[in-house]
Design a protein around this motif. Structure first.
Motif, PDB file in Angstrom:
ATOM      1  N   MET A   1       0.844  -1.197   0.000  1.00 18.17           N
ATOM      2  CA  MET A   1       0.000   0.000   0.000  1.00 18.17           C
ATOM      3  C   MET A   1       0.876   1.242   0.000  1.00 18.17           C
ATOM      4  SD  MET A   1      -2.965   1.140   2.698  1.00 18.17           S
ATOM      5  CE  MET A   1      -3.849   2.678   2.492  1.00 18.17           C
ATOM      6  N   GLU A   2       0.408   2.273  -0.670  1.00 20.91           N
ATOM      7  CA  GLU A   2       1.169   3.515  -0.762  1.00 20.91           C
ATOM      8  C   GLU A   2       0.259   4.711  -0.509  1.00 20.91           C
ATOM      9  OE1 GLU A   2       4.050   4.086  -4.073  1.00 20.91           O
ATOM     10  OE2 GLU A   2       2.849   5.868  -4.546  1.00 20.91           O
ATOM     11  N   ILE A   3       0.749   5.644   0.253  1.00 21.88           N
ATOM     12  CA  ILE A   3       0.021   6.895   0.505  1.00 21.88           C
ATOM     13  C   ILE A   3       0.836   8.046  -0.054  1.00 21.88           C
ATOM     14  CG2 ILE A   3      -0.901   8.464   2.243  1.00 21.88           C
ATOM     15  CD1 ILE A   3      -1.339   6.115   4.062  1.00 21.88           C
ATOM     16  N   ARG A   4       0.250   8.798  -0.941  1.00 29.27           N
ATOM     17  CA  ARG A   4       0.926   9.943  -1.530  1.00 29.27           C
ATOM     18  C   ARG A   4       0.633  11.193  -0.698  1.00 29.27           C
ATOM     19  NH1 ARG A   4      -0.203  12.664  -7.461  1.00 29.27           N
ATOM     20  NH2 ARG A   4       1.597  14.078  -7.469  1.00 29.27           N
ATOM     21  N   ILE A   5       1.682  11.812  -0.216  1.00 27.40           N
ATOM     22  CA  ILE A   5       1.562  13.017   0.604  1.00 27.40           C
ATOM     23  C   ILE A   5       1.895  14.240  -0.254  1.00 27.40           C
ATOM     24  CG2 ILE A   5       2.339  14.193   2.698  1.00 27.40           C
ATOM     25  CD1 ILE A   5       0.963  11.509   3.209  1.00 27.40           C
ATOM     26  N   GLU A   6       1.022  15.240  -0.212  1.00 33.09           N
ATOM     27  CA  GLU A   6       1.239  16.487  -0.949  1.00 33.09           C
ATOM     28  C   GLU A   6       0.980  17.668  -0.015  1.00 33.09           C
ATOM     29  OE1 GLU A   6      -0.179  16.251  -5.353  1.00 33.09           O
ATOM     30  OE2 GLU A   6      -1.573  15.050  -4.169  1.00 33.09           O
ATOM     31  N   ALA A   7       1.976  18.513   0.156  1.00 37.69           N
ATOM     32  CA  ALA A   7       1.851  19.697   1.008  1.00 37.69           C
ATOM     33  C   ALA A   7       1.890  20.946   0.135  1.00 37.69           C
ATOM     34  CB  ALA A   7       2.969  19.735   2.038  1.00 37.69           C
ATOM     35  N   LEU A   8       0.985  21.898   0.406  1.00 34.88           N
ATOM     36  CA  LEU A   8       0.905  23.126  -0.373  1.00 34.88           C
ATOM     37  C   LEU A   8       0.831  24.339   0.542  1.00 34.88           C
ATOM     38  CD1 LEU A   8      -0.895  20.809  -2.030  1.00 34.88           C
ATOM     39  CD2 LEU A   8      -1.260  22.719  -3.573  1.00 34.88           C
ATOM     40  N   GLN A   9       1.544  25.396   0.170  1.00 32.69           N
ATOM     41  CA  GLN A   9       1.431  26.684   0.858  1.00 32.69           C
ATOM     42  C   GLN A   9       0.345  27.471   0.131  1.00 32.69           C
ATOM     43  OE1 GLN A   9       3.825  27.871   3.449  1.00 32.69           O
ATOM     44  NE2 GLN A   9       2.233  29.382   3.828  1.00 32.69           N
ATOM     45  N   ILE A  10      -0.778  27.669   0.782  1.00 38.02           N
ATOM     46  CA  ILE A  10      -1.924  28.300   0.134  1.00 38.02           C
ATOM     47  C   ILE A  10      -2.085  29.758   0.543  1.00 38.02           C
ATOM     48  CG2 ILE A  10      -4.456  28.222  -0.037  1.00 38.02           C
ATOM     49  CD1 ILE A  10      -4.222  25.188   0.149  1.00 38.02           C
ATOM     50  N   ALA A  11      -1.736  30.076   1.785  1.00 39.21           N
ATOM     51  CA  ALA A  11      -1.904  31.443   2.282  1.00 39.21           C
ATOM     52  C   ALA A  11      -0.847  31.736   3.335  1.00 39.21           C
ATOM     53  CB  ALA A  11      -3.303  31.619   2.868  1.00 39.21           C
ATOM     54  N   GLU A  12      -0.800  32.994   3.764  1.00 38.40           N
ATOM     55  CA  GLU A  12       0.117  33.333   4.854  1.00 38.40           C
ATOM     56  C   GLU A  12      -0.360  32.726   6.162  1.00 38.40           C
ATOM     57  OE1 GLU A  12       0.880  37.480   5.158  1.00 38.40           O
ATOM     58  OE2 GLU A  12       1.750  37.643   3.155  1.00 38.40           O
ATOM     59  N   SER A  13      -1.679  32.598   6.291  1.00 47.51           N
ATOM     60  CA  SER A  13      -2.224  31.985   7.508  1.00 47.51           C
ATOM     61  C   SER A  13      -3.673  31.568   7.270  1.00 47.51           C
ATOM     62  CB  SER A  13      -2.148  32.965   8.694  1.00 47.51           C
ATOM     63  OG  SER A  13      -2.935  34.118   8.444  1.00 47.51           O
ATOM     64  N   PHE A  14      -4.178  30.719   8.172  1.00 46.59           N
ATOM     65  CA  PHE A  14      -5.572  30.278   8.154  1.00 46.59           C
ATOM     66  C   PHE A  14      -6.223  30.609   9.497  1.00 46.59           C
ATOM     67  CE2 PHE A  14      -4.200  26.755   5.105  1.00 46.59           C
ATOM     68  CZ  PHE A  14      -4.762  27.369   3.998  1.00 46.59           C
ATOM     69  N   ASN A  15      -7.516  30.853   9.449  1.00 46.59           N
ATOM     70  CA  ASN A  15      -8.303  30.982  10.666  1.00 46.59           C
ATOM     71  C   ASN A  15      -8.739  29.571  11.070  1.00 46.59           C
ATOM     72  OD1 ASN A  15     -10.294  31.388  12.640  1.00 46.59           O
ATOM     73  ND2 ASN A  15     -10.912  33.340  11.761  1.00 46.59           N
ATOM     74  N   ILE A  16      -7.902  28.902  11.849  1.00 49.86           N
ATOM     75  CA  ILE A  16      -8.134  27.502  12.197  1.00 49.86           C
ATOM     76  C   ILE A  16      -9.422  27.323  13.003  1.00 49.86           C
ATOM     77  CG2 ILE A  16      -7.275  25.557  13.564  1.00 49.86           C
ATOM     78  CD1 ILE A  16      -5.837  25.775  10.988  1.00 49.86           C
ATOM     79  N   ARG A  17      -9.678  28.222  13.924  1.00 46.28           N
ATOM     80  CA  ARG A  17     -10.860  28.068  14.782  1.00 46.28           C
ATOM     81  C   ARG A  17     -12.145  28.092  13.939  1.00 46.28           C
ATOM     82  NH1 ARG A  17     -11.288  31.845  19.973  1.00 46.28           N
ATOM     83  NH2 ARG A  17      -9.472  30.535  20.429  1.00 46.28           N
ATOM     84  N   LYS A  18     -12.238  29.039  13.029  1.00 43.50           N
ATOM     85  CA  LYS A  18     -13.426  29.140  12.186  1.00 43.50           C
ATOM     86  C   LYS A  18     -13.521  27.948  11.240  1.00 43.50           C
ATOM     87  CE  LYS A  18     -15.862  32.330   9.121  1.00 43.50           C
ATOM     88  NZ  LYS A  18     -15.802  33.622   8.375  1.00 43.50           N
TER      89      LYS A  18
END
Length: 260
Positions: A1-18
């Motif tokens: 089994m293989e899991i492909r991991i992809e990380a992307l920088q989308i913004a300077e920050s996210f509002n995690i709580r919302k």
């Protein structure tokens, strides 16, 4: 089994709580600054960081695009750079322990905690790449002013623009300082020696600590340049004030002689 991991920088920050309140999926683990999901019905994994990075595990192009469009609703200052990092998790029942390579980690079996650690380090690597680009831009712009000083012996930048430049530098440094926790070991490795070793090997593989130190060193160079630029402008302002005072004194003497 293989899991492909992809990380992307989308913004300077996210509002995690919302985001957490409106995503409405129970996370595997999470804090006020990050949240990790194991979506067992689709065999997918998802990791969202408040420093603007999203890490996908086993997402196809359509599902990834749909989620990116959704997460952008919680983004602060979207990043238009194509910053991403790919990694793979491969299972091998005969493996005795995790084997970390440049683009793959081999493990005996899929474990959510192991996926968590791999996605964490992959996301950190992308974030560091983003800060590397920001500090490179600051270094390049400061070199322009240094070259001007060398060639003409003066600095043409106005006080207002210098203050803007100082503000930009401080904003980048504060952003990095705010995210210093990315170098901290996650809580789940504290009581698990295998996860602790895996985390250390991944940090070494992605050069997490050396890259962060290099960013900090570059910022220090930029700050030293800012101090120089500020001193030059202060001298220029002082000279201007001296000339204004001299002119006023001459005018006062001329007026006094005229009326006398």
């Amino acid at each position: 089994m293989e899991i492909r991991i992809e990380a992307l920088q989308i913004a300077e920050s996210f509002n995690i709580r919302k985001f957490r309140a409106e995503f409405r999926v129970e996370p595997f683990s999470g804090t006020t600054s990050e949240v990790f999901y194991t979506l067992e019905d689709t065999n997918r994994f998802l990791y969202v960081f408040d420093y603007g990075v999203v890490v996908f595990g086993n997402y196809d192009a359509i599902a990834k695009s749909e989620f990116i469009n959704f997460i952008k609703n919680y983004a602060v200052h979207p990043v238009e750079l194509n910053l991403f990092e790919e990694y793979k998790i491969v299972t091998d029942p005969e493996a005795q322990k995790a084997l970390v390579k440049d683009d793959t980690v081999t493990i005996p079996q899929i474990d959510a905690s192991v996926v968590h650690i791999v996605m964490l380090n992959t996301g950190q690597s992308v974030a560091l790449e983003y800060y590397e680009i920001l500090t490179d831009e600051l270094i390049t712009s400061s070199k322009h002013y240094i070259l001007e000083l060398e060639q003409s012996g003066r600095l043409s930048i106005s006080k207002k623009n210098l203050l803007k430049y100082i503000g930009k530098v401080l904003n980048v440094k504060n952003s990095i300082v705010d995210n210093l926790y990315i170098l901290d070991d996650p809580n789940l490795v504290w009581d698990n020696e295998e996860l602790h070793l895996l985390n250390r090997r991944l940090k070494m593989n992605f050069d997490i600590n050396p890259r962060f130190k290099d960013i900090d060193y570059r910022l220090q160079i930029v700050e030293d340049n800012l101090t120089l630029f500020t001193d030059v402008l202060n001298v220029r302002e002082s000279a201007r004030l001296e000339w204004i005072i001299i002119i006023l004194i001459i005018m006062e003497i001329a007026i006094a002689l005229f009326f006398h």
